[in-house]
Design an enzyme around this catalytic site. Structure first.
Site, PDB file in Angstrom:
ATOM      1  CB  THR A  82     -47.452 -53.180  18.700  1.00  0.00           C
ATOM      2  OG1 THR A  82     -47.473 -52.680  17.367  1.00  0.00           O
ATOM      3  CG2 THR A  82     -46.855 -54.559  18.717  1.00  0.00           C
ATOM      4  CE  LYS A 203     -45.068 -49.529  10.059  1.00  0.00           C
ATOM      5  NZ  LYS A 203     -46.053 -49.572   9.017  1.00  0.00           N
ATOM      6  NE  ARG A 210     -48.734 -39.633   5.575  1.00  0.00           N
ATOM      7  CZ  ARG A 210     -48.955 -38.854   4.540  1.00  0.00           C
ATOM      8  NH1 ARG A 210     -47.961 -38.304   3.890  1.00  0.00           N
ATOM      9  NH2 ARG A 210     -50.199 -38.608   4.149  1.00  0.00           N
ATOM     10  CG  HIS A 241     -38.373 -24.846  -3.499  1.00  0.00           C
ATOM     11  ND1 HIS A 241     -37.699 -26.046  -3.588  1.00  0.00           N
ATOM     12  CD2 HIS A 241     -37.416 -23.891  -3.375  1.00  0.00           C
ATOM     13  CE1 HIS A 241     -36.405 -25.821  -3.520  1.00  0.00           C
ATOM     14  NE2 HIS A 241     -36.213 -24.517  -3.391  1.00  0.00           N
ATOM     15  CB  CYS A 257     -49.524 -46.029  11.518  1.00  0.00           C
ATOM     16  SG  CYS A 257     -50.397 -47.496  10.988  1.00  0.00           S
ATOM     17  NE  ARG A 318     -57.763 -49.286  13.329  1.00  0.00           N
ATOM     18  CZ  ARG A 318     -56.955 -50.116  12.695  1.00  0.00           C
ATOM     19  NH1 ARG A 318     -56.308 -51.044  13.354  1.00  0.00           N
ATOM     20  NH2 ARG A 318     -56.772 -50.002  11.397  1.00  0.00           N
TER      21      ARG A 318
HETATM   22  N1  SAJ Z   1     -52.839 -36.160   8.073  1.00  0.00           N
HETATM   23  C1  SAJ Z   1     -52.779 -34.779   8.208  1.00  0.00           C
HETATM   24  N2  SAJ Z   1     -52.106 -34.060   7.266  1.00  0.00           N
HETATM   25  C2  SAJ Z   1     -51.493 -34.647   6.207  1.00  0.00           C
HETATM   26  C3  SAJ Z   1     -51.565 -36.054   6.069  1.00  0.00           C
HETATM   27  C4  SAJ Z   1     -52.259 -36.788   7.021  1.00  0.00           C
HETATM   28  O1  SAJ Z   1     -53.315 -34.180   9.163  1.00  0.00           O
HETATM   29  O2  SAJ Z   1     -50.893 -33.919   5.392  1.00  0.00           O
HETATM   30  C5  SAJ Z   1     -53.536 -36.974   9.101  1.00  0.00           C
HETATM   31  C6  SAJ Z   1     -54.720 -37.763   8.555  1.00  0.00           C
HETATM   32  O3  SAJ Z   1     -55.864 -36.988   8.535  1.00  0.00           O
HETATM   33  C7  SAJ Z   1     -54.779 -38.904   9.541  1.00  0.00           C
HETATM   34  C8  SAJ Z   1     -53.335 -39.138   9.945  1.00  0.00           C
HETATM   35  O4  SAJ Z   1     -52.645 -37.965   9.564  1.00  0.00           O
HETATM   36  O5  SAJ Z   1     -55.518 -38.537  10.699  1.00  0.00           O
HETATM   37  C9  SAJ Z   1     -52.684 -40.370   9.359  1.00  0.00           C
HETATM   38  O6  SAJ Z   1     -53.028 -40.553   8.003  1.00  0.00           O
HETATM   39  P1  SAJ Z   1     -52.053 -41.094   6.860  1.00  0.00           P
HETATM   40  O7  SAJ Z   1     -52.871 -41.290   5.677  1.00  0.00           O
HETATM   41  O8  SAJ Z   1     -50.892 -40.214   6.693  1.00  0.00           O
HETATM   42  O9  SAJ Z   1     -51.415 -42.433   7.449  1.00  0.00           O
HETATM   43  P2  SAJ Z   1     -51.972 -43.870   7.901  1.00  0.00           P
HETATM   44  O10 SAJ Z   1     -51.809 -43.928   9.385  1.00  0.00           O
HETATM   45  O11 SAJ Z   1     -53.291 -44.215   7.354  1.00  0.00           O
HETATM   46  O12 SAJ Z   1     -50.916 -44.838   7.203  1.00  0.00           O
HETATM   47  C10 SAJ Z   1     -49.530 -44.726   7.490  1.00  0.00           C
HETATM   48  C11 SAJ Z   1     -48.775 -44.782   6.185  1.00  0.00           C
HETATM   49  N3  SAJ Z   1     -47.394 -44.341   6.403  1.00  0.00           N
HETATM   50  C12 SAJ Z   1     -46.853 -43.379   5.669  1.00  0.00           C
HETATM   51  O13 SAJ Z   1     -47.412 -42.791   4.766  1.00  0.00           O
HETATM   52  C13 SAJ Z   1     -45.425 -43.049   6.008  1.00  0.00           C
HETATM   53  C14 SAJ Z   1     -48.808 -46.180   5.627  1.00  0.00           C
HETATM   54  O14 SAJ Z   1     -47.958 -46.319   4.496  1.00  0.00           O
HETATM   55  C15 SAJ Z   1     -48.371 -47.195   6.679  1.00  0.00           C
HETATM   56  O15 SAJ Z   1     -48.492 -48.518   6.207  1.00  0.00           O
HETATM   57  C16 SAJ Z   1     -49.276 -47.059   7.871  1.00  0.00           C
HETATM   58  O16 SAJ Z   1     -49.156 -45.728   8.364  1.00  0.00           O
HETATM   59  C17 SAJ Z   1     -48.824 -48.093   8.886  1.00  0.00           C
HETATM   60  O17 SAJ Z   1     -49.446 -49.184   8.951  1.00  0.00           O
HETATM   61  O18 SAJ Z   1     -47.834 -47.884   9.558  1.00  0.00           O
END
Ligand code: SAJ
Length: 418
Positions: A82, A203, A210, A241, A257, A318
């Protein structure tokens, strides 16, 4: 139980694998003929630990087959992408709608239909339910419809699909109960029953939480560069903290996501979803911030880009912010050499080739390979070795190498100018 899963990608294929491992028969449907042919030979097209063996066994035992068309089954699960519509940020349901239409000829009374794809709040009620009602089904009586979002981390999908808690949002309570029977086949986490719209928004909010927190960390990194403070130390200290958890700044937010789902909420209430949109804008501004700082470090020359995946230790690129950074740096006249040990691409270079005569190593992804680099080769290959680590993955470098990260970027700023 026989399950027909539409979409054999990052979620559909691991889900299919788990059903087969738990004594169900699965038909995995995909529009891509090449993928279907490969899957029927037991060859998988995604990089995800553990899936390959299960699918190979399932094909061998004739409990899994891939197909271009659906088949009759007890349950149908939709796991298609999506994207968002660029003009207004709303959720593009076209793949979900055509997947739902594709199963209509195979549906029978008593079947369960589950939408796993991430969708905007109200999508199941307003767009998906009418597709089945028009075909003559009474939802909750002779067809059971629910939205059950997945929540898994790439690299750990098999484990998380089994152990994470699951939200099941039925159109009616009866729909939720039927969908629970489906996931009960392999889910060991708690299964929480609710309404479809609550499941949809939950969701989207998980990923928005995040995204907003990452935006806060990215804003902190910018503030620290301006006012002359070590952002990484601030995060380390503040996180002592017990109720604070500052996230990590980076080159931007990628993936299918976090970089997309917040828009689904924003599009539903654009006047109200102010923090959500600002967080998206802040995270989208990070590639520019990285490029501005690169230009403070070097004015011309060759840049070795380390890592274009959006996520460390995966080959998934992606929505990766790396591509925007590369395009911008090329536009500014830099020579770009890309090195990514997790992505197969004939144009990408080895560590040695990428760093040869480079003026800067720019780390954009936290692959384990980048934690401990071959510094003697770097010093041999680069006249004046400089590393800009946007992922804070390197702790220490030999003294002949200059290291910039979000802890010391302010050294590049003339404090009298700000
Ligand atoms: N990132 C940062 N700083 C951080 C954490 C991540 O810059 O502190 C960046 C990463 O480098 C990356 C992006 O954010 O480019 C996303 O990475 P991620 O590992 O946080 O998330 P995704 O997209 O791989 O997976 C998320 C997850 N959701 C959450 O943690 C709330 C996963 O549980 C979901 O299943 C997935 O999205 C989804 O399918 O929706």
């Amino acid at each position: 139980m026989k399950v027909c899963i539409i979409g054999q990608g990052y979620i559909g294929l691991p889900t299919a694998a788990l059903f087969t491992r738990n004594h169900c028969e699965v038909v995995g449907v995909d529009v891509n003929e090449e993928i279907v042919n490969k899957l029927n030979k037991g060859i998988i097209h995604i990089e995800e630990p553990g899936i390959s063996e299960i699918i190979k066994n399932a094909v061998h035992n004739k409990v899994y087959k891939a197909s271009l068309t659906p088949e009759k089954a007890d349950a149908f699960i939709i796991t298609v992408p999506t994207p968002y519509i660029i003009e207004n940020y709303s959720c593009d349901l076209s793949y979900v709608v055509s997947a739902c239409e594709s199963i209509l000829p195979y549906l029978e009374k008593g079947n369960t239909v589950i939408i796993e794809s991430t969708i905007a709040p109200m999508s199941t009620d307003e767009t998906i339910k009418p597709i089945f009602e028009k075909a003559g089904f009474v939802i909750g009586k002779d067809l059971y419809l629910a939205h059950c979002p997945e929540r898994v981390l790439p690299g750990k999908i098999l484990k998380e699909l089994v152990h994470n808690d699951r939200i099941i949002g039925g159109i009616t309570p009866e729909c939720s109960k039927k969908a629970r029977e489906v996931y009960g086949q392999f889910v060991e986490g708690n299964i929480m029953l609710t309404e479809a719209k609550t499941a949809e928004l939950s969701k989207c909010m998980e990923n928005t939480f995040r995204d907003v927190n990452i935006a806060l960390a990215n804003e902190l990194a910018k503030i620290c560069a301006e006012i002359g403070v070590n952002a990484l130390d601030v995060i380390k200290m503040a996180n002592k903290h017990p109720r604070v958890n500052l996230h990590s700044p980076g080159p931007g937010v990628g993936g299918h996501c976090l970089a997309i789902d917040p828009y689904f909420i924003y599009a539903k209430a654009p006047e109200t979803a102010k923090i959500i949109k600002l967080a998206r804008d802040t995270n989208n501004s990070m590639p520019d911030f990285v490029c501005e700082n690169v230009k403070k470090i070097i004015s011309k020359g060759k840049i070795a880009i380390f890592g274009v995946s959006y996520k460390g230790n995966t080959g998934d690129d992606r929505e990766s912010p790396a591509y925007e950074i590369i395009a911008k740096l090329k536009q500014d006249g830099f020579d770009i050499a890309i090195h990514d040990p997790h992505i197969k691409n004939d144009n990408y270079l080895s560590f040695d080739e990428a760093t040869k005569d480079a003026d800067l190593i720019l780390i954009l992804c936290d692959h384990n390979e980048f934690k401990y680099l071959n510094y003697s080769l770097i010093s041999k290959n680069m006249k004046k070795p400089i590393i800009f680590d946007t992922k804070n993955i390197i702790n220490e470098v030999p003294k002949e190498i200059t290291l910039y990260n979000y802890g010391n970027l302010y050294e590049l700023y003339n404090q009298n100018d700000v």
